[in-house]
Write a protein that holds these residues in place. Sequence first.
Motif, PDB file in Angstrom:
ATOM      1  N   ARG A  28     -12.110   2.260  -8.447  1.00 11.69           N
ATOM      2  CA  ARG A  28     -11.236   3.432  -8.654  1.00 11.69           C
ATOM      3  C   ARG A  28     -11.509   4.045 -10.023  1.00 11.69           C
ATOM      4  O   ARG A  28     -12.134   3.404 -10.888  1.00 11.69           O
ATOM      5  CB  ARG A  28      -9.769   2.997  -8.565  1.00 11.69           C
TER       6      ARG A  28
ATOM      7  N   ASP B 234       0.830  -1.215   0.000  1.00 14.13           N
ATOM      8  CA  ASP B 234       0.000   0.000   0.000  1.00 14.13           C
ATOM      9  C   ASP B 234       0.861   1.261   0.000  1.00 14.13           C
ATOM     10  O   ASP B 234       1.968   1.259   0.526  1.00 14.13           O
ATOM     11  CB  ASP B 234      -0.914  -0.029   1.231  1.00 14.13           C
ATOM     12  N   GLY B 235       0.345   2.320  -0.604  1.00 16.05           N
ATOM     13  CA  GLY B 235       0.997   3.628  -0.532  1.00 16.05           C
ATOM     14  C   GLY B 235       1.550   4.141  -1.854  1.00 16.05           C
ATOM     15  O   GLY B 235       2.225   5.174  -1.865  1.00 16.05           O
TER      16      GLY B 235
ATOM     17  N   ARG C  39       0.112   7.720  -2.521  1.00 14.98           N
ATOM     18  CA  ARG C  39       0.691   8.763  -1.664  1.00 14.98           C
ATOM     19  C   ARG C  39       2.154   9.024  -2.033  1.00 14.98           C
ATOM     20  O   ARG C  39       2.635  10.149  -1.986  1.00 14.98           O
ATOM     21  CB  ARG C  39       0.574   8.348  -0.189  1.00 14.98           C
TER      22      ARG C  39
HETATM   23 MG    MG Z   1      -4.083   2.382  -0.623  1.00 13.68          MG
END
Ligand code: MG
Length: 248
Positions: free
Chosen positions: A73, A22-23, A26
Amino acid sequence: MSDLLKKINPNRIPKHIAVVMDGNGRWAKKHGYLRAIGHKSGVKAVREIVQASDDIGVKYLTLYTFSTENWNRPKLEVNALMELMIDSLTKELDGFQKNNVKIVTIGDLSLLPSRCKKKFADVVEKTSKNSGLNLIFALSYSSRLEIISAVKSITTQVLNKEIKLEDIDSDVIDKNLYTNSIPDPDLLIRTSGEQRISNFLLWQVAYSELHFTPVLWPDFKQADLFSAVIDYQQRERRFGKTSEQIKK
Ligand code: MG
Ligand code: IPE
Ligand code: IPE
């Protein structure tokens, strides 16, 4: 040999590591890039972690690559992810063969665009005889849907009198999950600082050790994996027993 590697006990390597990668989004935002660039950088981390896992003798590595919820998404991002998977698999196939890596997929692959589905089927087939690391991609994966599908399949077997109601136990459930021949994860890693499971391997993580790190997935390196394994090796896995019983 790296200092971290020296700290790893070779006799207590987790047999199965599962990762919620995850990430990426970001990471992209932090660097002023589009989200798709974050995913692309995430592929580099995948390559490094596959190699590092193999190096220390992990037998199963499951990567949460795309959840059924991720279908919600924006279309542009979903399409970019699908193209990235096709492209990465094409590029990595030689490396998988050289390193004896066997590719396995879990999830509802019927939802994938046909080119992507075909690519995965091809790589799974071509690496099926490899006997090294089992690299499992959770794709269009939902643990709840996996459990629902197991319930349906077991119910059908009961109705067809193939098994008896009273024979349903943990092993029967295991056999009817996508992960049927895969042992439960010993260690579950989630990057990016989020501390949740997000519909990943709910049944299978019953006794997994959990490791959360703030590192964003594209920044996750060999050293981060080794640190997670060292953290894992410091845990006492009691499986409900007392500490004294474990030490006997
Ligand atoms: Mg995520
Ligand atoms: C993980 O990174 C990759 C997928 C879920 C496909 P994210 O895309 O979720 O990154 P964040 O959470 O937005 O930073
Ligand atoms: C989980 O990450 C799915 C994958 C890593 C593929 P998400 O970014 O989709 O999870 P949530 O929505 O933050 O729980």
